[in-house]
Design an enzyme around this catalytic site. Structure first.
Site, mmCIF file in Angstrom:
data_model
loop_
_atom_site.group_PDB
_atom_site.id
_atom_site.type_symbol
_atom_site.label_atom_id
_atom_site.label_comp_id
_atom_site.label_asym_id
_atom_site.label_seq_id
_atom_site.Cartn_x
_atom_site.Cartn_y
_atom_site.Cartn_z
ATOM 1 N N ASP A 1 -1.350 7.077 5.837
ATOM 2 C CA ASP A 1 -2.275 5.840 6.184
ATOM 3 C C ASP A 1 -2.189 5.403 7.341
ATOM 4 O O ASP A 1 -1.522 4.089 7.490
ATOM 5 C CB ASP A 1 -1.485 5.203 4.910
ATOM 6 C CG ASP A 1 -2.385 3.789 4.482
ATOM 7 O OD1 ASP A 1 -3.758 3.927 5.275
ATOM 8 O OD2 ASP A 1 -2.643 3.724 3.937
ATOM 9 N N LYS B 1 -11.916 -2.287 8.256
ATOM 10 C CA LYS B 1 -10.462 -3.505 8.680
ATOM 11 C C LYS B 1 -10.507 -3.128 9.331
ATOM 12 O O LYS B 1 -11.512 -4.283 10.871
ATOM 13 C CB LYS B 1 -8.685 -2.566 8.215
ATOM 14 C CG LYS B 1 -8.656 -2.594 7.055
ATOM 15 C CD LYS B 1 -7.290 -3.642 6.156
ATOM 16 C CE LYS B 1 -7.857 -3.487 4.594
ATOM 17 N NZ LYS B 1 -7.251 -2.311 3.489
ATOM 18 N N TRP C 1 1.166 -1.593 -0.091
ATOM 19 C CA TRP C 1 0.034 -0.122 -0.463
ATOM 20 C C TRP C 1 0.590 1.099 0.251
ATOM 21 O O TRP C 1 1.432 2.031 -0.716
ATOM 22 C CB TRP C 1 -1.077 -0.289 1.298
ATOM 23 C CG TRP C 1 -1.860 -1.221 1.022
ATOM 24 C CD1 TRP C 1 -2.022 -2.089 2.036
ATOM 25 C CD2 TRP C 1 -2.941 -1.148 -0.675
ATOM 26 N NE1 TRP C 1 -3.131 -2.876 1.684
ATOM 27 C CE2 TRP C 1 -3.935 -2.727 0.198
ATOM 28 C CE3 TRP C 1 -3.511 -0.765 -1.240
ATOM 29 C CZ2 TRP C 1 -4.877 -2.923 -0.282
ATOM 30 C CZ3 TRP C 1 -4.506 -1.331 -1.927
ATOM 31 C CH2 TRP C 1 -4.957 -1.968 -1.858
HETATM 32 C C1 LIG Z 1 -6.686 -1.986 2.713
HETATM 33 C C2 LIG Z 1 -5.657 -0.485 2.568
HETATM 34 C C3 LIG Z 1 -5.654 0.388 1.483
HETATM 35 C C4 LIG Z 1 -6.635 0.295 0.527
HETATM 36 O O1 LIG Z 1 -7.958 0.737 0.756
HETATM 37 P P1 LIG Z 1 -9.651 0.499 -0.501
HETATM 38 O O2 LIG Z 1 -10.204 0.652 0.578
HETATM 39 O O3 LIG Z 1 -8.999 -0.470 -0.066
HETATM 40 O O4 LIG Z 1 -8.667 1.684 -0.558
HETATM 41 C C5 LIG Z 1 -4.606 0.991 2.415
HETATM 42 N N1 LIG Z 1 -4.117 0.636 2.933
HETATM 43 C C6 LIG Z 1 -3.499 -0.392 3.821
HETATM 44 C C7 LIG Z 1 -2.863 0.374 4.778
HETATM 45 C C8 LIG Z 1 -4.327 -0.853 3.226
HETATM 46 O O5 LIG Z 1 -5.189 -1.518 4.604
#
Ligand SMILES: *Cc1c(COP(=O)(O)O)cnc(C)c1O
Length: 354
Positions: free
Chosen positions: A166, A190, A99
């Site tokens: 993030d 998540k 990511w």
């Molecule tokens: C799941 C995830 C993403 C992507 O998220 P989306 O909602 O599918 O865009 C980005 N960064 C991290 C750390 C993730 O776990």
């Protein structure tokens, strides 16, 4: 049926939250309407936005310098929204996994990206704390928890430039000094809610440093001016996140949640370390307390192990499709019992096959 849900995302939510959300789909607050049927401009929904914002600030200990947005497009949209709004010339990024790398790819479309550390050569099993952040950068971007490989940043750098993080896969899982970040973002699926909603927490003063003709949806300012209802937001996901935040508060807040998470993670890593058949490849200082990855030392036992856990209603233990092996996602809502159950299965497997 009792299932043990180790899915990486969308993933397990607290039972009470799912129950209450389900009731609200039938009859929201005794209004005779479903939460799916109410207007996003109704007083009821404005109240949900207000309460959710309040809970986030309270749980993270944030003052009024921060503003909270509920957006769509996932964390993925933030990969380009961040540089679109905040990059003038150059930004520093940590390349700590899939990511993080995707965030870098998007940022490069808006300016210069300097990768300050890359874990790529070590298959992302390690995150350095030994990198320099030049102070001429517009911001510094990192990923607190790398969901796919299973690493987590335990230490964040001290710097005078804005830190952007993030936190999609470890938000609300531990205590941190959240005031050190200028912008935090996390997609909801998540640790918070259903998919289709992203929480963005930002210091208002990082905006407006330079001008660009930013399309309305991509512009943080328009969302702030419109209190997250520039267009129709994901009402259900925002509502459900409010329920999860109440649950977090009732659990005793982040410090108690963190203790539970540490306990679950320690039990599982201890088992992986002492079990003859499994191994974890992550540098010990960087092991994630949310996504625990592990591999069979002998790949030819894969069929037998898969048969064993699948028979026991364990869900979602497969590693990411890029990586193989196994990954147990042990988010806030996953009970200690499920971790203990998985450990029993691993022990039984060891007894039978080593
Ligand atoms: C799941 C995830 C993403 C992507 O998220 P989306 O909602 O599918 O865009 C980005 N960064 C991290 C750390 C993730 O776990």
């Amino acid at each position: 049926m009792k299932v043990h849900n180790f899915n990486a995302g969308p993933s397990i939510l607290p039972k009470e939250v799912v129950k209450k959300a389900a009731q609200s789909v039938i009859n929201f607050n005794n209004s005779g309407l479903s939460i799916l049927e109410i207007s996003h401009r109704s007083i009821d929904f404005l109240d949900i936005i207000e309460k959710t914002t309040f809970l986030i600030k309270r749980i993270m200990n944030l003052d009024d310098d921060y503003t909270i947005l509920f957006l769509q497009g996932g964390a993925t949209l933030q990969f380009s929204m961040i540089p679109y709004n905040l990059m003038n010339q150059i930004a520093g990024y940590l390349d700590t996994g899939f990511w993080a790398y995707n965030a870098i790819k998007e940022a490069k479309k808006f300016g210069k990206v300097k990768v300050l550390f890359s874990g790529k050569e070590k298959n992302y099993t390690y995150i350095s704390t030994n990198y320099h952040i030049p102070c001429n950068m517009d911001y510094f971007h990192c990923t607190s928890n790398n969901t796919i490989v299973g690493t987590q940043m335990k230490i964040f750098p001290k710097t005078s430039i804005p830190i952007i993080c993030d936190m999609s896969s470890d938000i609300f899982s531990r205590t941190l000094d959240f005031c050190q970040f200028s912008l935090i973002y996390a997609s909801a699926q998540k640790n918070i809610s259903s998919a289709g909603m992203t929480i963005v927490i930002m210091k208002k003063n990082i905006l407006g440093k330079f001008r660009k003709n930013i399309p309305s949806y991509m512009n943080y300012k328009t969302h702030i001016q419109n209190n997250s209802i520039l267009n129709t937001p994901n009402v259900f996901s925002i509502y459900t996140s409010m329920l999860t935040l109440k649950w977090i508060k009732n659990q005793g807040g982040l410090s108690l949640i963190e203790k539970k998470n540490q306990k679950k993670a320690k039990l599982l890593y201890d088992e992986i370390d002492q079990n003859n058949l499994f191994e974890n490849k992550i540098h010990k200082n960087n092991r994630s307390n949310m996504n625990v990855s592990f591999f069979l030392k002998e790949k030819n036992l894969e069929k037998e192990f898969n048969k064993m856990w699948k028979k026991e209603n364990i869900i979602g233990l497969e590693g990411h499709r890029y990586l193989g092996g196994y990954r147990a996602s042990i988010y806030n809502a996953l009970p200690l019992k499920s971790v203990q159950f998985l450990i029993e299965i691993m022990k039984e497997f060891e007894r039978k096959f080593s």
